[in-house]
Each structure stands twice: as structure tokens, then as C-alpha cells.
Design an enzyme around this catalytic site. Sequence first.
Site, PDB file in Angstrom:
ATOM      1  N   CYS A  15       8.913  -6.120  -4.366  1.00 47.22           N
ATOM      2  CA  CYS A  15       9.716  -6.374  -2.992  1.00 47.22           C
ATOM      3  C   CYS A  15      11.167  -7.063  -3.400  1.00 47.22           C
ATOM      4  O   CYS A  15      11.344  -8.169  -3.777  1.00 47.22           O
ATOM      5  CB  CYS A  15       8.986  -7.291  -2.095  1.00 47.22           C
ATOM      6  SG  CYS A  15       9.828  -8.255  -1.168  1.00 47.22           S
TER       7      CYS A  15
ATOM      8  N   CYS B 113      12.435  -9.868  -1.588  1.00 52.33           N
ATOM      9  CA  CYS B 113      11.517 -11.154  -2.008  1.00 52.33           C
ATOM     10  C   CYS B 113      12.322 -11.772  -3.085  1.00 52.33           C
ATOM     11  O   CYS B 113      12.585 -13.018  -3.232  1.00 52.33           O
ATOM     12  CB  CYS B 113      10.276 -11.139  -2.215  1.00 52.33           C
ATOM     13  SG  CYS B 113       9.158 -10.386  -1.293  1.00 52.33           S
TER      14      CYS B 113
END
Length: 120
Positions: A44, A47
Site C-alpha cells: 500500500c 501507507c
Amino acid sequence: MQQPHSHNAGSPWIVDVTEHSFLQEVIEFSHQTPVLVDFWADWCTPCRALTPVLEKLVTEDAGRWRLAKVEADENMRLAGRYKLRGFPTVLLFRDGEIKAQFSSARPLHWVREFIETHLG
């Protein structure tokens, strides 16, 4: 599994949490100190942008709150329990309950304001 940009591994205010340690490290701990839980995933990109922001702020706040990092793919039941749809998602626990949350990467000033708003 490698942490995204973990600059202060070994910080007393940052802990990696799994489904097995969640009750103790987040729910029970939040009765003394607020806990921000960062649900992240290795694949991700947002993230990876949010992690250093959270790590910088928790270090600056030096114990006012704790950062608990949960790798979502390895703890899917935990993510499912809180009905998380996307990552990163950050949940703020206080007194054993979710008091606030936000999703997706946010800039430092936004996250700082979120923390000030909810921790006072």
C-alpha cells in the site's frame, strides 16, 4: 516482514501488534494512554507515506499516546472486526473504545490537528 520506513524501530511509543496481542497492547493499554492503531499493508503506497508522519508525531509527543502498527494482510480478522475497507486506516482507542478514525494518507499538519482535536 519489513516495516515501511521505520526510522525509530525501538521507540518506546511504537509497537507492532497482531491479533493475539491486540487486546493487551491496544484495548487494555488505552485505559492508561490513548493508542493510535495504524492498519497498514506492505503493498500500500499511501501507507508508506503515512507511516513516517505517525512515527514523527508519536516521537515528538513522547508518551502522550502510543502508536500500534497492525499489518493488515497478516491480521485480516482484526481488520474485518473493525469493518475496515481500505488502508491505511487509523483508529484512535481511548478507554478501550474507538473514539475517532481516519483513512488514507494525510499530511503532517492534518494528522497533528486530528491528534490535538481528539486528545486535547
